[in-house]
Design a protein around this motif. Structure first.
Motif, PDB file in Angstrom:
ATOM      1  N   GLY A 146       0.730  -0.955  -0.052  1.00 14.68           N
ATOM      2  CA  GLY A 146       0.127   0.114   0.041  1.00 14.68           C
ATOM      3  C   GLY A 146       0.693   1.303  -0.184  1.00 14.68           C
ATOM      4  O   GLY A 146       0.155   2.275   0.076  1.00 14.68           O
ATOM      5  N   ASN A 147       2.062   1.169   0.067  1.00 15.50           N
ATOM      6  CA  ASN A 147       2.938   2.491   0.230  1.00 15.50           C
ATOM      7  C   ASN A 147       3.175   2.847  -1.234  1.00 15.50           C
ATOM      8  O   ASN A 147       3.679   2.127  -1.974  1.00 15.50           O
ATOM      9  CB  ASN A 147       4.356   2.029   0.697  1.00 15.50           C
ATOM     10  N   LEU A 148       2.981   4.134  -1.436  1.00 19.04           N
ATOM     11  CA  LEU A 148       2.772   4.894  -2.666  1.00 19.04           C
ATOM     12  C   LEU A 148       4.239   5.247  -2.807  1.00 19.04           C
ATOM     13  O   LEU A 148       4.601   6.097  -1.975  1.00 19.04           O
ATOM     14  CB  LEU A 148       1.746   6.208  -2.879  1.00 19.04           C
ATOM     15  N   HIS A 149       5.160   5.016  -3.764  1.00 19.75           N
ATOM     16  CA  HIS A 149       6.558   5.329  -3.939  1.00 19.75           C
ATOM     17  C   HIS A 149       6.845   5.515  -5.647  1.00 19.75           C
ATOM     18  O   HIS A 149       6.295   5.050  -6.196  1.00 19.75           O
ATOM     19  CB  HIS A 149       7.265   4.369  -3.285  1.00 19.75           C
ATOM     20  N   ALA A 150       8.000   6.203  -5.672  1.00 19.36           N
ATOM     21  CA  ALA A 150       8.637   6.228  -6.958  1.00 19.36           C
ATOM     22  C   ALA A 150      10.056   6.350  -6.594  1.00 19.36           C
ATOM     23  O   ALA A 150      10.657   7.379  -5.923  1.00 19.36           O
ATOM     24  CB  ALA A 150       8.131   7.249  -7.837  1.00 19.36           C
ATOM     25  N   TYR A 151      11.003   5.572  -7.269  1.00 16.80           N
ATOM     26  CA  TYR A 151      12.406   5.663  -7.046  1.00 16.80           C
ATOM     27  C   TYR A 151      12.685   6.677  -8.128  1.00 16.80           C
ATOM     28  O   TYR A 151      12.330   6.564  -9.253  1.00 16.80           O
ATOM     29  CB  TYR A 151      13.027   4.303  -7.377  1.00 16.80           C
ATOM     30  N   LEU A 152      13.782   7.606  -7.877  1.00 12.70           N
ATOM     31  CA  LEU A 152      13.986   8.660  -8.781  1.00 12.70           C
ATOM     32  C   LEU A 152      15.365   8.473  -9.464  1.00 12.70           C
ATOM     33  O   LEU A 152      15.432   8.530 -10.659  1.00 12.70           O
ATOM     34  CB  LEU A 152      14.088   9.962  -7.961  1.00 12.70           C
ATOM     35  N   SER A 153      16.362   8.157  -8.661  1.00 14.52           N
ATOM     36  CA  SER A 153      17.736   7.858  -9.131  1.00 14.52           C
ATOM     37  C   SER A 153      18.823   7.416  -8.049  1.00 14.52           C
ATOM     38  O   SER A 153      18.471   7.389  -7.001  1.00 14.52           O
ATOM     39  CB  SER A 153      18.289   9.451  -9.490  1.00 14.52           C
ATOM     40  N   GLY A 154      19.609   6.538  -8.640  1.00 17.88           N
ATOM     41  CA  GLY A 154      20.494   5.982  -7.631  1.00 17.88           C
ATOM     42  C   GLY A 154      20.731   4.662  -7.958  1.00 17.88           C
ATOM     43  O   GLY A 154      19.942   3.957  -8.623  1.00 17.88           O
ATOM     44  N   ALA A 155      21.563   3.934  -7.333  1.00 15.45           N
ATOM     45  CA  ALA A 155      21.801   2.496  -7.320  1.00 15.45           C
ATOM     46  C   ALA A 155      21.625   1.869  -5.996  1.00 15.45           C
ATOM     47  O   ALA A 155      22.164   2.334  -4.927  1.00 15.45           O
ATOM     48  CB  ALA A 155      23.244   2.050  -7.983  1.00 15.45           C
ATOM     49  N   GLY A 156      20.895   0.861  -5.971  1.00 14.29           N
ATOM     50  CA  GLY A 156      20.705   0.026  -4.582  1.00 14.29           C
ATOM     51  C   GLY A 156      20.424  -1.535  -4.833  1.00 14.29           C
ATOM     52  O   GLY A 156      20.397  -1.735  -5.859  1.00 14.29           O
ATOM     53  N   ILE A 157      20.695  -2.026  -3.574  1.00 16.79           N
ATOM     54  CA  ILE A 157      20.178  -3.560  -3.669  1.00 16.79           C
ATOM     55  C   ILE A 157      18.937  -3.572  -2.989  1.00 16.79           C
ATOM     56  O   ILE A 157      18.389  -3.017  -2.021  1.00 16.79           O
ATOM     57  CB  ILE A 157      21.181  -4.189  -2.442  1.00 16.79           C
ATOM     58  N   GLU A 158      18.212  -4.329  -3.965  1.00 14.07           N
ATOM     59  CA  GLU A 158      16.706  -4.366  -3.526  1.00 14.07           C
ATOM     60  C   GLU A 158      16.262  -5.773  -3.270  1.00 14.07           C
ATOM     61  O   GLU A 158      16.713  -6.794  -4.126  1.00 14.07           O
ATOM     62  CB  GLU A 158      16.012  -3.997  -4.931  1.00 14.07           C
ATOM     63  N   LEU A 159      15.522  -5.998  -2.217  1.00 14.38           N
ATOM     64  CA  LEU A 159      15.490  -7.188  -1.694  1.00 14.38           C
ATOM     65  C   LEU A 159      13.827  -7.425  -1.517  1.00 14.38           C
ATOM     66  O   LEU A 159      13.311  -6.667  -0.677  1.00 14.38           O
ATOM     67  CB  LEU A 159      16.200  -7.855  -0.622  1.00 14.38           C
ATOM     68  N   MET A 160      12.857  -8.366  -2.115  1.00 16.13           N
ATOM     69  CA  MET A 160      11.448  -8.473  -1.933  1.00 16.13           C
ATOM     70  C   MET A 160      11.102  -9.824  -2.146  1.00 16.13           C
ATOM     71  O   MET A 160      11.838 -10.658  -2.374  1.00 16.13           O
ATOM     72  CB  MET A 160      11.096  -7.619  -3.421  1.00 16.13           C
ATOM     73  N   ALA A 161       9.807  -9.859  -1.856  1.00  8.02           N
ATOM     74  CA  ALA A 161       9.064 -11.005  -1.772  1.00  8.02           C
ATOM     75  C   ALA A 161       9.015 -11.485  -3.412  1.00  8.02           C
ATOM     76  O   ALA A 161       9.202 -10.454  -4.154  1.00  8.02           O
ATOM     77  CB  ALA A 161       7.639 -11.127  -1.554  1.00  8.02           C
TER      78      ALA A 161
END
Length: 404
Positions: free
Chosen positions: A261-276
């Motif tokens: 339910g969290n509304l979001h938008a990644y804008l820029s940059g590099a990251g490690i993403e971990l998800m279901a």
């Protein structure tokens, strides 16, 4: 333990340098490289690299021997599937405004679309699986994002400081009802405006943002972001929605957890993403892709406030990023400079990723060297493992589930 060969996903918002440099490829890459996937997602699974140089899809390997690779307890708990998906995310341009469903919403939506006969690969399909998609993003570089709804009193101040006559009435309506119902009403109004009104309102908003961005005041960064978004997506309702969200900047090593339910938008940059391990996305704008407003409104959480920035907790040589999600748990090597041997936590399947430097990974009777961009599959039955950084600045991430 086996090396992994991992797929690169090419999306228009991706970087031409980050993933290419990580993998030691030609820089800049011929096409934008947005995500590097590690896991067993049916859309693009990693491949196990065997000693003889042959490859096996991790998805196929798990289907053939789930109890050995996942562990008997995990295999039963996760229905013989890998519950998490690890990614390197590299954004040179903003991603779409989006939210993800809860597990109950995903199951209902998936069943409804299946019953309606919507093909699972259809462009207008919302639910490609019956799973939820909580996620964690941990910054590798300075990382910019819009995440969750801002405190409403701050949003009222922002709307007033913009001095856009067309928004004045909306600001006062929110000021008169500064709660979730008022926020829902305002968001719904904006996201459903006819294009003719958006074509007038967004340029007026741009004028207000130009004034505010140059002021050096409380909201100058927010104003610059809205200007950038409006230039990329002129006349898009998502530009208005961006006014309601927290603008967050993460330093390397800082992280955000994004629940359902969290509304979001990644804008820029590099990251490690971990998800279901899911691909369910409800978009709200800043994209040419399918936007289903009624379904988005069904899943959105209108609670307002700043998102907690996670710095992690020390954990026997690692930094651990705790979240409520049981599908995943991310750890980062605490110190890659001293060459100390650090135990790899046991428990279920794990993926080890090296993003800088190199390390020796040891198991009873064997060892492997892992270098920048390299990754290892660690099955549940492989225990008593350890890692030792070989050069200063070594950085390792360990992904597993959150069952403990």
């Amino acid at each position: 333990m086996e090396l992994l060969d991992n797929p690169v996903r090419a999306y228009a918002w991706g970087s031409r340098t980050v993933i290419a440099e990580l993998l030691g490829q030609e820089v800049p890459s011929p096409h934008p490289q947005a995500e590097l996937w590690f896991g067993a997602h049916p859309a693009d699974p990693s491949r196990l690299v065997h000693e003889d140089g042959s490859h096996t899809s991790l998805l196929d390997a798990l289907r053939d021997d789930p109890e050995r690779l996942l562990g008997t307890d995990r295999s039963g708990h996760w229905d013989a599937t890998l519950p998490f998906l690890l990614k390197v995310l590299a954004a040179d341009e903003p991603l779409s405004l989006q939210a993800h469903p809860s597990i109950e919403q995903a199951r209902t939506g998936f069943a409804h679309e299946d019953a309606a006969g919507i093909p699972r690969d259809a462009a207008d399909r919302n639910y490609r699986d019956a799973n939820h998609k909580p996620e964690l993003i941990c910054a590798l570089t300075e990382f910019h994002a819009l995440v969750g709804f801002r405190k409403l009193e701050a949003t009222v101040r922002l709307l007033r400081e913009l001095e856009v006559p067309e928004l004045a009435g909306h600001a006062e309506l929110l000021a008169a009802q500064p709660d979730q119902d008022g926020l829902r009403a305002l968001f719904t109004t904006w996201i459903t405006l006819p294009q003719s009104m958006l074509d007038t309102l967004v340029p007026a908003l741009q004028d207000g943002c130009i004034r505010l961005a140059g002021s050096g005041g409380e909201f100058h960064a927010e104003a610059r972001t809205v200007l950038e978004l409006s230039e990329r997506y002129p006349g898009d309702a998502g530009v208005l929605a961006a006014l309601l969200l927290n603008r967050v900047t993460l330093a390397p090593g800082e992280a955000l957890y994004l629940p359902a339910g969290n509304l979001h938008a990644y804008l820029s940059g590099a990251g490690i993403e971990l998800m279901a391990n899911s691909d369910n996305v409800l978009r709200g704008g800043l994209t040419p892709k399918h936007v289903d407003v009624p379904e988005l409104l069904r899943v959105l959480d209108f609670a307002a406030g700043p998102p907690p920035v996670l710095t992690g907790e020390p954990d026997a040589g690692w930094i651990r990023y705790d979240t409520p999600a049981k599908e995943f748990l991310l750890r980062r090597l605490a110190d890659g400079d001293d060459g100390a041997v650090v135990a790899v936590p046991d428990g279920g399947p794990r993926i080890l990723l090296c993003t800088a430097g190199s390390a020796c990974v040891r198991a009873p009777g064997t060892e492997l060297k892992i270098t920048r961009g390299g990754s290892l599959w660690l099955a549940a039955h492989e225990t008593a493992l350890s890692v030792q950084p070989l050069v200063e600045g070594t950085q390792l991430f360990l992904a597993g589930d959150g069952l403990g």
